[in-house]
Design an enzyme around this catalytic site. Structure first.
Site, PDB file in Angstrom:
ATOM      1  N   ASN A  50      28.254 -39.719  18.095  1.00  0.00           N
ATOM      2  CA  ASN A  50      28.887 -41.516  17.693  1.00  0.00           C
ATOM      3  C   ASN A  50      27.972 -41.368  16.024  1.00  0.00           C
ATOM      4  O   ASN A  50      29.285 -41.434  15.398  1.00  0.00           O
ATOM      5  CB  ASN A  50      27.747 -42.177  18.005  1.00  0.00           C
ATOM      6  CG  ASN A  50      28.115 -43.035  19.174  1.00  0.00           C
ATOM      7  OD1 ASN A  50      29.035 -42.615  19.791  1.00  0.00           O
ATOM      8  ND2 ASN A  50      27.175 -43.218  20.086  1.00  0.00           N
ATOM      9  N   ARG A 411      41.832 -46.359  14.736  1.00  0.00           N
ATOM     10  CA  ARG A 411      41.816 -44.484  14.296  1.00  0.00           C
ATOM     11  C   ARG A 411      41.435 -44.155  15.223  1.00  0.00           C
ATOM     12  O   ARG A 411      40.149 -44.181  16.689  1.00  0.00           O
ATOM     13  CB  ARG A 411      39.711 -45.778  13.204  1.00  0.00           C
ATOM     14  CG  ARG A 411      39.317 -43.727  12.524  1.00  0.00           C
ATOM     15  CD  ARG A 411      38.988 -44.062  11.443  1.00  0.00           C
ATOM     16  NE  ARG A 411      38.712 -45.640  11.216  1.00  0.00           N
ATOM     17  CZ  ARG A 411      38.002 -46.156   9.918  1.00  0.00           C
ATOM     18  NH1 ARG A 411      38.661 -45.104   9.289  1.00  0.00           N
ATOM     19  NH2 ARG A 411      37.590 -47.746  10.293  1.00  0.00           N
ATOM     20  N   HIS A 441      43.952 -55.991  16.927  1.00  0.00           N
ATOM     21  CA  HIS A 441      42.948 -55.515  17.911  1.00  0.00           C
ATOM     22  C   HIS A 441      42.756 -56.181  19.123  1.00  0.00           C
ATOM     23  O   HIS A 441      42.396 -55.973  19.919  1.00  0.00           O
ATOM     24  CB  HIS A 441      41.627 -55.794  17.332  1.00  0.00           C
ATOM     25  CG  HIS A 441      40.838 -55.246  17.541  1.00  0.00           C
ATOM     26  ND1 HIS A 441      39.558 -55.792  18.210  1.00  0.00           N
ATOM     27  CD2 HIS A 441      39.435 -53.281  17.905  1.00  0.00           C
ATOM     28  CE1 HIS A 441      38.375 -54.822  18.668  1.00  0.00           C
ATOM     29  NE2 HIS A 441      38.936 -53.510  18.389  1.00  0.00           N
ATOM     30  N   ARG A 570      25.166 -55.112  20.264  1.00  0.00           N
ATOM     31  CA  ARG A 570      24.943 -54.471  20.015  1.00  0.00           C
ATOM     32  C   ARG A 570      24.645 -53.334  19.970  1.00  0.00           C
ATOM     33  O   ARG A 570      23.311 -52.973  19.323  1.00  0.00           O
ATOM     34  CB  ARG A 570      26.298 -53.374  21.088  1.00  0.00           C
ATOM     35  CG  ARG A 570      25.686 -51.990  21.554  1.00  0.00           C
ATOM     36  CD  ARG A 570      27.327 -51.807  22.000  1.00  0.00           C
ATOM     37  NE  ARG A 570      27.807 -51.018  21.223  1.00  0.00           N
ATOM     38  CZ  ARG A 570      29.759 -51.145  20.922  1.00  0.00           C
ATOM     39  NH1 ARG A 570      29.987 -51.361  21.951  1.00  0.00           N
ATOM     40  NH2 ARG A 570      30.090 -51.230  19.564  1.00  0.00           N
ATOM     41  N   HIS A 598      30.116 -53.848  25.452  1.00  0.00           N
ATOM     42  CA  HIS A 598      30.968 -54.130  24.777  1.00  0.00           C
ATOM     43  C   HIS A 598      32.179 -55.604  24.953  1.00  0.00           C
ATOM     44  O   HIS A 598      32.707 -55.791  24.398  1.00  0.00           O
ATOM     45  CB  HIS A 598      32.265 -53.395  25.297  1.00  0.00           C
ATOM     46  CG  HIS A 598      33.371 -52.830  23.454  1.00  0.00           C
ATOM     47  ND1 HIS A 598      35.236 -52.976  23.838  1.00  0.00           N
ATOM     48  CD2 HIS A 598      33.414 -52.494  22.649  1.00  0.00           C
ATOM     49  CE1 HIS A 598      35.062 -52.264  23.628  1.00  0.00           C
ATOM     50  NE2 HIS A 598      35.059 -52.101  22.736  1.00  0.00           N
TER      51      HIS A 598
END
EC number: 2.7.4.1
Length: 792
Positions: A50, A411, A441, A570, A598
């Site tokens: 991350n 990305r 998206h 989150r 998510h």
């Protein structure tokens, strides 16, 4: 009260520092001894993965702005240079904590459990000889020493590569710098022969055998280092002649992008460090000295060891109860999933429900069913061996019209998506690459099917990617529906991918960038109006990020109007909760668990006529204004009950939940009585219980685990009136029996056997429902309204 200036930077947290705060919570899971050892190691590896991406994307972007002379401040009042300095200073102790915990706690713990990571000099002579032979035969031929001297230029250092910096000399006193890249196509962990779960790191093995690679040299020092480069390489899409060529160029340019971080061994000598800093163009702030291993991402390899005693109990995604009987993808049974969807909407929740048994089955059926006329899908990310792509190819082979939107600008997935584009086009499938100025998206699919009563539209709207791999580790939702209005809306969206314009008229879906921001703003303002009028007003939102300043402003205004707001965010959150007179009605929660949270869920109480939504968008400016996103209402009462369970159980979690303080710091929630409520464990149990029940909803709601009362259905007119009247009632203290001013008796007196004061620091009131459940409330008004609704 004086009107506040809601643009004041003191009311906003910094986006980059907020993301680092999330990475700190990930790191805390990696150092939490309540997690089994290999689970802790998994979080340490995720922390590296991350933060690598964070430096490539976010720090890279800041450095680009600094180099361009940008001084414009963010909503929190910081310039790019100020953010860059604070980010580097904040990240440094986190990396130190990761290294220290590995060296002092986790590495010894694993060794005690029989998993040893050794240095070669800790092994016996026989083991060292065996490893030397392995090095000479299998590793040495893959190594390429690159010297830096008057005859050799400084070698190119690729992004995220692990390297050795060697200082050596021959007869002269002047040392030579040599870079040796650790081969990425070799295992990082080299097993010791005859020893189960005993390893040496490949970089240590290379170091101790340098005499074979650099013979007849005096090795003065060997140090490891790793370079991180900027990934924010862009080209103007408006002037790009071809989007595919542009994306390929961006991928190539990233290889040579600016260095944004240099990680080195803690004891790297000044000579080697000076060469690296000078040649790579980094300053002291960008250098991170590391004790022990520099790169932990490869430690994912150890997670796969067959040691269930060192991991959480294994979880395998389950069939959805309503689709469990559909075990075949053959042509004869392909239509049965469409019959099931037509009988009522289906809500799939991954990784609790199997991706293959729900979404993949839906696409497989579309490919093989002779009655299907067309299949359309929007792909943002997908697996490298994607069955989703294969099902679309099969659909084309079977004569269906197939259109696929593949987002080339996703990305770090650009190269993978380029390969899928080429394969789809080779199969004669129409592929759209994206749109200028926008990323696609949305996670949607549409199936057009000829039926006896006409053409029927079947839709899937999800919160996560069509990726079978991440569906096992990401918590996501997907709605399968035969709702005709949703199908017509999706038809418009897919027409936009291949046509010239995006319609701004939709029946049910909220679509960014045309209607979503406006509708969400309207719904937040509507809650504020309900609160001012004394009607039911509450907002609960579960998203990945809350960055958009305008949405933060709207939430602040709703809070001052009296709306109770719970935000389950989150990671990134700009909003400051708990500011007196501004955000004291807002609580910000964050859940970090074995599955990455998510899913996006939106709940608006709407004066007693609740609205529920799920979809792909966060409340970030990029999602609302610069991406094509889709959010769908969820109208089926049974499915709303599942969403309610997810939100309520999340808010009751005392194992994985953190609560933000007004200064942006997060505090973990703990149990007062020793009982543990882990939202992800709860949802796993609820999924298994649903399977035990057979055909039915996707999860069995355990009301004993719920502490709130989010509305699923609209209250009746009588109940609404009662609630409004009750809002004017002076509610007595719990221990008193107080008459109304008109001589009447309080609802708390009338129904005294149905409420009590729980032993809780969070909730002051508890109401027993007519079904025997319990509902918990923070305010007397909430408890009073519930008593009115249940019994009056």
């Amino acid at each position: 009260m004086t009107e506040r200036d809601l643009t004041d930077p003191e009311y906003y947290l910094n986006r980059e520092l907020s993301e680092l705060a999330f990475q700190e919570r990930v790191l805390r899971e990696g150092t939490d001894d309540r997690n089994p050892p290999l689970e802790r190691l998994r979080f340490l590896a995720f922390f590296t993965k991350n933060t690598d991406e964070f430096f490539m994307k976010r720090v890279g972007g800041l450095k680009q702005q600094i180099d361009a002379g940008v001084t414009k401040t963010t909503p929190d009042g910081r310039t790019p240079k100020e953010q860059w300095v604070e980010v580097l200073d904040t990240a440094r102790p986190l990396f130190a904590q990761q290294s220290d915990y590995w060296q002092s706690v986790l590495k010894p713990t694993l060794a005690d459990e029989g998993i040893e990571i050794c240095t070669p000099d800790e092994l016996s002579e026989g083991d060292q000889e065996q490893l030397r032979t392995h090095f000479e035969e299998s590793i040495l031929p893959t190594l390429t020493p690159l010297a830096f001297d008057p005859a050799h230029p400084f070698p190119f250092i690729s992004n995220l590569s692990l390297s050795l910096a060697v200082l050596s000399s021959d007869e002269s006193d002047e040392p030579t710098f040599t870079r040796i890249k650790v081969p990425p196509n070799q295992p990082r962990f080299i097993g010791v022969s005859g020893e189960a779960d005993r390893y040496v790191l490949i970089e240590d093995l290379i170091e101790c055998n340098l005499d074979l690679l650099l013979p007849d040299l005096d090795i003065r020092d060997v140090s490891k280092f790793k370079v991180t480069r900027n990934a924010e390489v862009r080209r103007n899409e408006e002037v790009a002649e071809d989007l595919v060529d542009m994306v390929e160029e961006v991928i190539e340019q990233r290889r040579f992008a600016t260095v944004v971080r240099l990680e080195v061994d803690a004891d790297m000598p000044d000579g080697s460090l000076a060469i690296l800093k000078d040649q790579l163009g980094v300053d002291d702030r960008e250098v991170f000295h590391r004790e022990g291993p520099i790169d932990f991402e490869d430690f994912f390899e150890l997670i796969d060891l067959d040691r269930p005693d060192l991991k959480p109990p294994a979880w395998s995604p389950k069939p959805h109860p309503r689709l469990g009987s559909l075990t075949s993808d053959t042509r004869d049974e392909a239509g049965s999933i469409f019959d099931e969807i037509k009988n009522g909407d289906i809500l799939a929740h991954h990784p609790y429900h199997s991706f293959e048994g729900t979404v993949q089955r839906f696409l497989n059926a579309a490919a093989t069913d002779p009655n299907v006329l067309a299949v359309k899908a929007a792909i943002y990310r997908t697996a490298s061996d994607s069955k989703v792509i294969q099902s679309l190819i099969n659909a084309a082979d079977n004569g269906k019209q197939v259109a696929v939107m593949v987002e080339l600008k996703a990305r770090f997935d650009e190269k993978n998506n380029l390969e899928w584009v080429r394969q789809l086009e080779e199969e004669g499938i129409h592929v759209a690459y994206g749109t200028v100025g926008l990323k696609t998206h949305t996670k949607t699919a549409l199936v057009v099917r000829q039926e006896d009563d006409g053409v029927q539209l079947y839709s899937h709207i999800g919160t996560g990617n069509y990726h079978s791999g991440t569906a096992k580790g990401y918590s996501d939702l997907g709605l399968l529906t035969a709702d005709r209005d949703i199908g017509f809306d999706l038809t418009k969206v897919f027409n936009f991918f291949t046509g010239p314009t995006l319609d701004d008229r939709f029946r049910k879906l909220l679509i960014a960038p045309v209607t979503m921001r406006e509708r969400f703003t309207e719904m937040v303002r509507r809650e504020a109006e309900h609160a001012r009028a004394g009607r039911r007003a509450r907002i609960v939102v579960k998203i990945n990020g809350l960055e958009d300043p305008s949405m933060v402003e709207e939430l602040y205004r709703a809070s001052t109007a009296g709306v109770e707001i719970d935000l389950i965010v989150r990671d990134i959150c700009r909003l400051r909760p708990g500011i007196e007179g501004l955000s004291e009605n807002i609580t910000v929660h964050s859940i970090v668990g074995r599955f990455l949270e998510h899913a996006r869920i939106f709940y608006f109480e709407n004066g007693g006529s609740p609205e529920w939504y799920i979809g792909s968008a966060d409340w970030m400016t990029r999602n609302l204004d610069y991406r094509v996103e889709a959010v769908t209402p969820v109208e089926d009462t049974r499915l709303r009950e599942q969403l309610r369970f997810i939100l309520e159980a999340s808010l009751a979690d005392n194992r994985r939940r953190w609560v933000m303080q007004s200064d942006g710091a997060y505090e973990p929630v703990s149990s007062d009585d020793g009982s543990v409520r882990d939202i992800q464990e709860i949802l796993m149990a609820a999924t298994e219980a649903a399977l035990d029940h057979g055909h039915g909803p996707g999860m069995v709601v355990d009301t004993d685990l719920i502490e709130e009362a989010l509305l699923v259905e609209a209250v009746t007119e009588t109940e609404t009136d009662a609630s409004s009247e009750a809002s004017e009632e002076a509610v007595p203290d719990a221990d008193e029996k107080q008459a109304h001013s008109d001589g009447g008796v309080s609802v708390f007196d009338v129904y005294s056997e149905y409420w009590y004061r729980p032993d809780s620091e969070t909730y002051d009131w508890a109401v027993r429902t007519a079904q025997g459940d319990r509902r918990y409330f923070k305010t007397r008004e909430g408890a009073r309204d519930r008593l009115q609704t249940e019994y009056k």
